[in-house]
Design a protein around this motif. Structure first.
Motif, PDB file in Angstrom:
ATOM      1  N   SER A   1       0.748  -1.106   0.139  1.00 18.91           N
ATOM      2  CA  SER A   1       0.084  -0.001  -0.148  1.00 18.91           C
ATOM      3  C   SER A   1       0.906   1.280   0.109  1.00 18.91           C
ATOM      4  O   SER A   1       1.761   1.267   0.872  1.00 18.91           O
ATOM      5  CB  SER A   1      -0.890   0.055   1.374  1.00 18.91           C
ATOM      6  OG  SER A   1      -1.868   1.021   1.150  1.00 18.91           O
ATOM      7  N   PHE A   2       0.739   1.969  -0.851  1.00 16.63           N
ATOM      8  CA  PHE A   2       1.194   3.395  -0.951  1.00 16.63           C
ATOM      9  C   PHE A   2       0.299   4.588  -1.141  1.00 16.63           C
ATOM     10  O   PHE A   2      -0.471   4.767  -1.866  1.00 16.63           O
ATOM     11  CB  PHE A   2       2.276   3.508  -2.239  1.00 16.63           C
ATOM     12  CG  PHE A   2       3.147   2.153  -2.471  1.00 16.63           C
ATOM     13  CD1 PHE A   2       4.351   2.546  -1.968  1.00 16.63           C
ATOM     14  CD2 PHE A   2       3.007   1.133  -3.019  1.00 16.63           C
ATOM     15  CE1 PHE A   2       5.442   1.643  -2.114  1.00 16.63           C
ATOM     16  CE2 PHE A   2       3.960   0.183  -3.439  1.00 16.63           C
ATOM     17  CZ  PHE A   2       5.008   0.350  -2.790  1.00 16.63           C
ATOM     18  N   ASN A   3       0.429   5.197   0.122  1.00 22.01           N
ATOM     19  CA  ASN A   3      -0.322   6.295   0.385  1.00 22.01           C
ATOM     20  C   ASN A   3      -1.863   5.747   0.310  1.00 22.01           C
ATOM     21  O   ASN A   3      -2.766   6.513  -0.333  1.00 22.01           O
ATOM     22  CB  ASN A   3      -0.375   7.548  -0.460  1.00 22.01           C
ATOM     23  CG  ASN A   3       0.953   8.216  -0.478  1.00 22.01           C
ATOM     24  OD1 ASN A   3       1.463   8.416   0.621  1.00 22.01           O
ATOM     25  ND2 ASN A   3       1.753   8.514  -1.566  1.00 22.01           N
ATOM     26  N   LYS A   4      -2.142   4.711   0.796  1.00 20.84           N
ATOM     27  CA  LYS A   4      -3.336   4.069   1.054  1.00 20.84           C
ATOM     28  C   LYS A   4      -3.951   3.363  -0.054  1.00 20.84           C
ATOM     29  O   LYS A   4      -4.986   3.104  -0.192  1.00 20.84           O
ATOM     30  CB  LYS A   4      -4.569   4.999   1.541  1.00 20.84           C
ATOM     31  CG  LYS A   4      -4.210   5.932   2.803  1.00 20.84           C
ATOM     32  CD  LYS A   4      -3.937   4.933   4.097  1.00 20.84           C
ATOM     33  CE  LYS A   4      -3.614   5.828   5.260  1.00 20.84           C
ATOM     34  NZ  LYS A   4      -2.907   5.035   6.356  1.00 20.84           N
ATOM     35  N   THR A   5      -3.005   3.449  -1.256  1.00 23.52           N
ATOM     36  CA  THR A   5      -3.392   2.933  -2.593  1.00 23.52           C
ATOM     37  C   THR A   5      -2.862   1.472  -2.759  1.00 23.52           C
ATOM     38  O   THR A   5      -1.442   1.416  -2.632  1.00 23.52           O
ATOM     39  CB  THR A   5      -2.927   3.794  -3.472  1.00 23.52           C
ATOM     40  OG1 THR A   5      -3.471   5.127  -3.503  1.00 23.52           O
ATOM     41  CG2 THR A   5      -3.424   3.194  -5.107  1.00 23.52           C
ATOM     42  N   PRO A   6      -3.445   0.586  -2.960  1.00 27.71           N
ATOM     43  CA  PRO A   6      -2.942  -0.996  -3.011  1.00 27.71           C
ATOM     44  C   PRO A   6      -2.349  -0.923  -4.321  1.00 27.71           C
ATOM     45  O   PRO A   6      -2.828  -0.565  -5.444  1.00 27.71           O
ATOM     46  CB  PRO A   6      -4.190  -1.824  -2.641  1.00 27.71           C
ATOM     47  CG  PRO A   6      -5.325  -0.897  -3.055  1.00 27.71           C
ATOM     48  CD  PRO A   6      -5.052   0.263  -2.670  1.00 27.71           C
ATOM     49  N   GLN A   7      -1.153  -1.423  -4.384  1.00 30.50           N
ATOM     50  CA  GLN A   7      -0.235  -1.656  -5.658  1.00 30.50           C
ATOM     51  C   GLN A   7       0.433  -3.004  -5.704  1.00 30.50           C
ATOM     52  O   GLN A   7       0.676  -3.366  -4.901  1.00 30.50           O
ATOM     53  CB  GLN A   7       0.819  -0.642  -5.784  1.00 30.50           C
ATOM     54  CG  GLN A   7       0.163   0.978  -5.728  1.00 30.50           C
ATOM     55  CD  GLN A   7       1.104   2.179  -6.515  1.00 30.50           C
ATOM     56  OE1 GLN A   7       1.686   1.433  -7.371  1.00 30.50           O
ATOM     57  NE2 GLN A   7       0.908   3.161  -6.370  1.00 30.50           N
ATOM     58  N   THR A   8       0.540  -3.674  -6.920  1.00 27.82           N
ATOM     59  CA  THR A   8       1.448  -4.746  -6.910  1.00 27.82           C
ATOM     60  C   THR A   8       2.476  -4.485  -7.747  1.00 27.82           C
ATOM     61  O   THR A   8       2.498  -3.765  -8.770  1.00 27.82           O
ATOM     62  CB  THR A   8       0.502  -5.982  -7.739  1.00 27.82           C
ATOM     63  OG1 THR A   8      -0.903  -6.347  -6.938  1.00 27.82           O
ATOM     64  CG2 THR A   8       1.328  -7.275  -8.018  1.00 27.82           C
ATOM     65  N   LEU A   9       3.935  -4.789  -7.106  1.00 18.93           N
ATOM     66  CA  LEU A   9       5.106  -4.664  -7.704  1.00 18.93           C
ATOM     67  C   LEU A   9       5.670  -6.010  -8.146  1.00 18.93           C
ATOM     68  O   LEU A   9       5.488  -7.046  -7.415  1.00 18.93           O
ATOM     69  CB  LEU A   9       5.695  -4.076  -6.533  1.00 18.93           C
ATOM     70  CG  LEU A   9       5.568  -2.649  -6.367  1.00 18.93           C
ATOM     71  CD1 LEU A   9       4.592  -2.609  -5.020  1.00 18.93           C
ATOM     72  CD2 LEU A   9       6.704  -2.081  -5.567  1.00 18.93           C
TER      73      LEU A   9
END
Lengths: 183, 183
Positions: A86-94
């Protein structure tokens, strides 16, 4: 001393990557044991790195992710791993290939592996491998988001962890690949 | 510092073994490049070691073989390797599992990996791993046969190579697993 035609530097880099892989495989199965947590630094501009445009523009050269409290979907294969953060409350897949790694650090036991990303230049010598990250200045704090440690500048070696517990060269905490050789 | 529940010591040992494996695979395919040659030390009493009764009685705990001028039939698998060597003009085939390794040393470039054989004791800590072999006394020479370095005594740590070029701790030539940790 002879020229290293065995390229032990590259063999050791591969070996270190296999340690990261094994650690991630274990965590994917069992979670992080005890106080263990990982700071994983990687080149964002390396081949095969799949991250959002937002992250790429924010960290054009290198970024450090933290596997500690919030992550999901950790999956590992021979070439690299994928993880949800989660980056700044935004879920992301790396998606991060192992060859993109620049450092692996588990502050719980101060275990640190330095990498030379894409160590495949035939002329490179073990002695040329940069071994130690420049530690953060005392008191320096990064403006970190949930799972990322911000670079202090455009340089790839100036990682400033939120909780700086940087090993220093003098106390034998970090291995340099040079340490496998007689000077 | 927290207890190491990731067991990085064991992960690093596995990684070092993979370096030896990769080096042997390359030599099996292409021979020894340049001046490279290997001193490989292993526990003769470890599970899976297959050597003649003669060698076993001569080296009941540890022996060091030299891969340099005369060897044949080098074959490697995931668990270990087999190699043909001559001892007192007698050809023999040895089977050595990677878990039996105690040291790998390439004097050509002073590359040395220390091992803790059978490092699988749950209570073992990285700090307990013996890291540095006791170097031979100056001028000490072993009564070496064609491809073997004789132990100075029954102790497993007193290897005396025929051509002692022992790295010492002070010059950063040998890695201790402790070096991956902050004290």
């Amino acid at each position: 001393m002879s020229k290293d035609r065995m390229r032990y530097d590259l063999l050791m880099q591969d070996a270190f990557r296999s340690v990261v892989k094994a650690a991630l495989v274990r965590v994917a199965k069992e979670g992080l044991p005890g106080n263990h947590h990982f700071y994983i630094s990687f080149r964002t501009d390396a081949d095969g790195v799949d991250i959002s445009q937002m992250l790429r523009s924010q960290y054009p050269e290198e970024m450090t992710i933290v596997l500690q409290h919030q992550f999901w979907g950790l999956s590992i294969d021979d070439e690299g791993f994928s993880i949800g953060l989660s980056f700044n409350k935004t879920p992301q897949t790396l998606r991060i290939p192992f060859h993109a790694l620049t450092q692996f650090h588990d502050p719980a036991v101060q275990f640190l592996l330095p990498f030379q990303p894409n160590a495949s230049v035939p002329a490179a010598r073990l002695a040329d491998v940069p071994s130690i990250k420049k530690p953060p200045e005392p008191g320096a704090r990064s403006e970190a988001s949930d799972n990322v440690e911000r670079l202090a500048g455009p340089g790839p070696k100036a990682v400033k962890p939120e909780k700086p517990e940087p090993p220093t060269k003098g106390d034998g905490s970090v291995v340099s690949l040079d340490q496998f050789r007689k000077k």
